[in-house]
Design a protein around this motif. Structure first.
Motif: not given
Length: 174
Positions: A108-113, A120-126, A128-137
């Protein structure tokens, strides 16, 4: 018998007096010639095929995608996604992936910055620093990949989590 003994002694004496063979002369290498660039030689037939194509890199541009989708596959994995990305800025992101028999992963976006927009779009968990979500086309598809997010999942569900792929034209996930 005596003549044989005499022959053997004479042969041994001659062998002892023989000089050992000379060591081979060291080979002098010619100085290296300047390298001439030639087309790379590929052993793999797939690489040969790709070398002859006019492939262009994926353009780097801001990601724009909207998706509100649900998808289940043949092995029972159910994906629910609600996301909006405008000009590489993540406005909303809520993903839930249930792996049959293994558990559920929730993002959920509230847990990420958001840490990056391009390439690429990169979201990092607030927390857990190692947890990332990447988005690319890639062409018409947008890939959403999760990395080191074990705590966002029940049990060992993260071990079975694959990237989510969304068709950017119609928002369907597959």
């Amino acid at each position: 018998m005596r003549s044989r003994l005499l022959i053997l002694v004479t042969a041994a004496w001659l062998a002892a007096c023989a000089t050992p063979p000379k060591a081979p002369e060291p080979v002098v290498e010619a100085p290296p010639t300047p390298a001439v660039e030639e087309a790379p030689k590929f052993k793999n037939s797939t690489l040969k095929y790709l070398a002859n194509r006019k492939l262009k890199p994926q353009p780097t541009r801001p990601l724009n995608v909207r998706s509100r989708c649900s998808h289940s596959d043949a092995i029972g994995t159910v994906t629910r996604l609600n996301m909006l990305v405008k000009e590489a800025e993540v406005k909303s992101f809520d993903a839930q992936v249930s792996m049959k028999g293994h558990g559920v992963c929730r993002f959920n976006m509230k847990d990420f910055k958001q840490d990056a927009k391009l390439p690429q779009v990169l979201l990092r968990h607030k927390q857990e620093n190692d947890c990332t979500v990447r988005m690319w086309e890639q062409g018409h598809n947008v890939t959403i990949a999760f990395n080191s997010c074990h705590k966002s999942c029940d049990g060992k569900a993260f071990d079975y989590l694959w990237p989510v792929v969304v068709d950017a034209r119609n928002g369907r996930c597959h």
